[in-house]
Scaffold this active site. Structure first.
Site, PDB file in Angstrom:
ATOM      1  N   ILE A   1       0.869  -1.063   0.095  1.00 19.64           N
ATOM      2  CA  ILE A   1      -0.012   0.028  -0.057  1.00 19.64           C
ATOM      3  C   ILE A   1       0.736   1.194   0.065  1.00 19.64           C
ATOM      4  O   ILE A   1       0.495   2.334  -0.190  1.00 19.64           O
ATOM      5  CB  ILE A   1      -1.045   0.028   1.112  1.00 19.64           C
TER       6      ILE A   1
ATOM      7  N   THR B   1      -8.512   0.703  15.804  1.00 21.40           N
ATOM      8  CA  THR B   1      -8.635  -0.340  17.001  1.00 21.40           C
ATOM      9  C   THR B   1      -8.914   0.552  18.097  1.00 21.40           C
ATOM     10  O   THR B   1      -8.663   1.623  18.282  1.00 21.40           O
ATOM     11  CB  THR B   1      -7.007  -0.910  17.143  1.00 21.40           C
ATOM     12  N   ASP B   2      -9.319  -0.179  19.304  1.00 23.53           N
ATOM     13  CA  ASP B   2      -9.756   0.500  20.458  1.00 23.53           C
ATOM     14  C   ASP B   2      -8.289   0.808  21.354  1.00 23.53           C
ATOM     15  O   ASP B   2      -8.368   1.759  22.317  1.00 23.53           O
ATOM     16  CB  ASP B   2     -10.390  -0.439  21.500  1.00 23.53           C
ATOM     17  N   GLU B   3      -7.362   0.422  20.433  1.00 24.54           N
ATOM     18  CA  GLU B   3      -6.030   0.829  21.203  1.00 24.54           C
ATOM     19  C   GLU B   3      -5.685   2.254  21.176  1.00 24.54           C
ATOM     20  O   GLU B   3      -4.810   2.842  21.689  1.00 24.54           O
ATOM     21  CB  GLU B   3      -4.644  -0.075  20.757  1.00 24.54           C
TER      22      GLU B   3
ATOM     23  N   TYR C   1       2.552   1.166  17.825  1.00 27.17           N
ATOM     24  CA  TYR C   1       1.610   0.695  16.997  1.00 27.17           C
ATOM     25  C   TYR C   1       0.313   1.481  17.236  1.00 27.17           C
ATOM     26  O   TYR C   1      -0.324   2.083  16.047  1.00 27.17           O
ATOM     27  CB  TYR C   1       1.227  -0.656  17.376  1.00 27.17           C
TER      28      TYR C   1
ATOM     29  N   LYS D   1      -1.840   3.704  14.398  1.00 28.89           N
ATOM     30  CA  LYS D   1      -3.088   3.855  14.195  1.00 28.89           C
ATOM     31  C   LYS D   1      -3.829   5.020  14.165  1.00 28.89           C
ATOM     32  O   LYS D   1      -4.643   5.485  13.533  1.00 28.89           O
ATOM     33  CB  LYS D   1      -3.605   2.691  14.841  1.00 28.89           C
TER      34      LYS D   1
ATOM     35  N   ASP E   1       6.881  -7.301  32.423  1.00 33.44           N
ATOM     36  CA  ASP E   1       5.707  -6.914  31.713  1.00 33.44           C
ATOM     37  C   ASP E   1       6.305  -6.000  30.465  1.00 33.44           C
ATOM     38  O   ASP E   1       7.464  -5.382  30.300  1.00 33.44           O
ATOM     39  CB  ASP E   1       5.126  -5.725  32.521  1.00 33.44           C
TER      40      ASP E   1
HETATM   41  P1  NAD Z   1      -2.525  -9.147  10.545  1.00 29.94           P
HETATM   42  O1  NAD Z   1      -1.310  -8.836  10.899  1.00 29.94           O
HETATM   43  O2  NAD Z   1      -2.806 -10.563  10.926  1.00 29.94           O
HETATM   44  O3  NAD Z   1      -2.594  -9.017   9.045  1.00 29.94           O
HETATM   45  C1  NAD Z   1      -2.064  -7.526   8.356  1.00 29.94           C
HETATM   46  C2  NAD Z   1      -1.941  -7.872   6.807  1.00 29.94           C
HETATM   47  O4  NAD Z   1      -1.583  -6.799   6.218  1.00 29.94           O
HETATM   48  C3  NAD Z   1      -1.185  -8.953   6.234  1.00 29.94           C
HETATM   49  O5  NAD Z   1      -1.634  -9.803   5.505  1.00 29.94           O
HETATM   50  C4  NAD Z   1       0.235  -8.218   5.652  1.00 29.94           C
HETATM   51  O6  NAD Z   1       0.633  -9.048   4.900  1.00 29.94           O
HETATM   52  C5  NAD Z   1      -0.777  -7.053   5.164  1.00 29.94           C
HETATM   53  N1  NAD Z   1       0.178  -5.912   5.265  1.00 29.94           N
HETATM   54  C6  NAD Z   1       1.113  -5.556   6.128  1.00 29.94           C
HETATM   55  N2  NAD Z   1       1.711  -4.257   5.659  1.00 29.94           N
HETATM   56  C7  NAD Z   1       1.342  -4.197   4.319  1.00 29.94           C
HETATM   57  C8  NAD Z   1       1.603  -3.212   3.249  1.00 29.94           C
HETATM   58  N3  NAD Z   1       2.727  -2.356   3.199  1.00 29.94           N
HETATM   59  N4  NAD Z   1       0.862  -3.245   2.090  1.00 29.94           N
HETATM   60  C9  NAD Z   1      -0.044  -4.235   1.821  1.00 29.94           C
HETATM   61  N5  NAD Z   1      -0.428  -5.103   2.747  1.00 29.94           N
HETATM   62  C10 NAD Z   1       0.404  -5.308   3.814  1.00 29.94           C
HETATM   63  O7  NAD Z   1      -3.632  -8.102  11.167  1.00 29.94           O
HETATM   64  P2  NAD Z   1      -4.961  -8.290  11.535  1.00 29.94           P
HETATM   65  O8  NAD Z   1      -4.894  -8.826  13.119  1.00 29.94           O
HETATM   66  O9  NAD Z   1      -5.700  -9.056  10.673  1.00 29.94           O
HETATM   67  O10 NAD Z   1      -5.428  -6.571  11.587  1.00 29.94           O
HETATM   68  C11 NAD Z   1      -6.182  -6.031  10.550  1.00 29.94           C
HETATM   69  C12 NAD Z   1      -6.308  -4.813  10.916  1.00 29.94           C
HETATM   70  O11 NAD Z   1      -7.351  -4.657  11.906  1.00 29.94           O
HETATM   71  C13 NAD Z   1      -5.154  -3.854  11.174  1.00 29.94           C
HETATM   72  O12 NAD Z   1      -5.434  -2.619  10.648  1.00 29.94           O
HETATM   73  C14 NAD Z   1      -5.444  -3.799  12.655  1.00 29.94           C
HETATM   74  O13 NAD Z   1      -4.727  -2.460  13.254  1.00 29.94           O
HETATM   75  C15 NAD Z   1      -6.841  -3.828  12.864  1.00 29.94           C
HETATM   76  N6  NAD Z   1      -7.323  -4.466  14.191  1.00 29.94           N
HETATM   77  C16 NAD Z   1      -7.058  -5.589  14.608  1.00 29.94           C
HETATM   78  C17 NAD Z   1      -7.455  -5.987  15.796  1.00 29.94           C
HETATM   79  C18 NAD Z   1      -7.069  -7.489  16.280  1.00 29.94           C
HETATM   80  O14 NAD Z   1      -7.538  -7.809  17.518  1.00 29.94           O
HETATM   81  N7  NAD Z   1      -6.349  -8.164  15.565  1.00 29.94           N
HETATM   82  C19 NAD Z   1      -8.421  -5.553  16.566  1.00 29.94           C
HETATM   83  C20 NAD Z   1      -8.823  -4.150  16.171  1.00 29.94           C
HETATM   84  C21 NAD Z   1      -8.299  -3.607  14.756  1.00 29.94           C
END
Ligand code: NAD
Length: 339
Positions: free
Chosen positions: A60, A125-127, A153, A157, A275
């Site tokens: 991206i 994210t809630d973070e 992180y 976000k 921690d």
């Molecule tokens: P993940 O790490 O499992 O997946 C991230 C994906 O993004 C991977 O497939 C990776 O290859 C791709 N990626 C990373 N950098 C990239 C780039 N520069 N260009 C194209 N693709 C790229 O993450 P996840 O847990 O599935 O989280 C997805 C989204 O949801 C994130 O934005 C995260 O902040 C948000 N989120 C996650 C959670 C959680 O509990 N996992 C909760 C709330 C929000």
């Protein structure tokens, strides 16, 4: 409707693709993913032959590549899951988090401005709200809670969220943002709490728990998150933020014990470790807005979702054993000691 799902080879993005292809068989879905260590094409193998699905390997941050994709495909909707998502890694090396999570998001939105779009949805994210004290169970994150981040992180976000709001206001881009609590379910990368503990418990390895393990997270089954995003795309108002959470707060240590119980492993495997720096104590989402305005409610009870999830990891050992290799193996050895 043509939907570009960025980060669709990761945990939530892949679950979203499966959900959308089933729920909207007439939609075309394009997965855009650069396949970092967290992205796995094997996750998408069951949809690769679906004529409504296409995978494009693309970063991206690659402005030229992203513009070319927009020019050729003319998507209607972008759902941006692509991110560096692991807090511990952001503490080790913040830079890539800023590049992907902030710059990458702005490249996608620039493409939306240039080629036109019906909706740009940012998965947040809630973070971004920071944390809540453990002794105030009456406090929750609302959409207007100030952003107050703790880790590189969450800061990246939050920065992306601010940019998304700015593109909405300044360039009238039809944007929405969702801020979700911790997800669990199939295809989560094995460095995150639940799959990490399952995998280590199965191997009778120590289960490292940060500090006293009393940190509280609010857990949501991944499919409920996917349903909420679909609803926001259909009925959400551009310019709005929606919190997504299931009112399901758990201490980290209780999750680990539950996994031990399910797998019939002794609690003596649990090992309290130093921690995490800046470790947030409690996250808790108030999901009233998405409930009242869009009619969303979580459907999976935690007791059922966690059983389904643990069983999935037992049934799909090959998936996670294959990805615990290469770069991830080096990181894993460094963090948790060589096997
Ligand atoms: P993940 O790490 O499992 O997946 C991230 C994906 O993004 C991977 O497939 C990776 O290859 C791709 N990626 C990373 N950098 C990239 C780039 N520069 N260009 C194209 N693709 C790229 O993450 P996840 O847990 O599935 O989280 C997805 C989204 O949801 C994130 O934005 C995260 O902040 C948000 N989120 C996650 C959670 C959680 O509990 N996992 C909760 C709330 C929000």
């Amino acid at each position: 409707m043509k939907v570009v799902v960025t980060g669709g080879a990761g945990f939530i993005g892949s679950n979203f693709i499966f959900y959308m292809l089933k729920k909207h068989p007439d939609y075309e879905i394009i997965c855009l993913d650069s396949l970092t260590y967290a992205g796995n094409l094997s996750t998408l193998k069951d949809v690769m032959d679906n004529p409504k699905f296409k995978f494009v390997k693309l970063d991206i941050r690659d402005r030229k590549g992203v513009y070319k994709l927009f020019e050729e495909e003319k998507p209607d909707v972008i759902v941006n899951f692509a991110a560096e998502s692991h807090v511990d890694r952001s503490i080790e090396n913040p830079e890539i988090f800023l590049e992907t999570n902030i710059i990458g998001t702005s490249v996608l939105m620039d493409a939306c401005r240039k080629y036109g779009i019906k909706r740009f949805h940012q998965v947040s994210t809630d973070e971004v709200y920071g944390d809540l004290p453990l002794d105030r169970p009456d406090l929750f994150f609302h959409e207007d809670t100030p952003l107050h981040t703790s880790s590189p992180y969450s800061s990246s976000k939050a920065s992306a969220d601010l940019l998304v709001g700015a593109y909405g206001r300044t360039f009238h881009l039809p944007v929405t943002i969702s801020r979700c609590s911790n997800n669990y379910g199939p295809y989560q990368f094995p460095e995150k709490l639940i799959p990490l503990m399952i995998q280590r418990a199965l191997n009778n390895e120590k289960l490292p728990v940060y500090g006293d393990g009393k940190n509280v997270r609010d857990w949501l089954y991944v499919e409920d998150h996917c349903k909420a995003i679909d609803l926001i795309l259909e009925k959400g108002t551009p310019g709005e933020v929606y919190n997504i959470g299931g009112h399901n707060e758990m201490h980290n240590i209780d999750i680990v014990k539950l996994i031990c119980d399910y797998l019939d492993k002794p609690y003596s495997l649990i090992e309290h470790v130093t921690d995490r720096k800046g470790h947030d104590r409690r996250y808790a989402i108030d999901p009233e807005k998405i409930h009242n305005e869009l009619g969303w409610l979580p459907e999976t009870m935690f007791k059922d979702g966690i059983k389904k999830t643990i069983q999935w990891y037992l049934d799909n050992k090959e998936w996670w054993e294959n990805i615990i290799s290469g770069d991830y193996q080096n990181y894993y050895d460094e963090m948790y000691g060589k096997k």
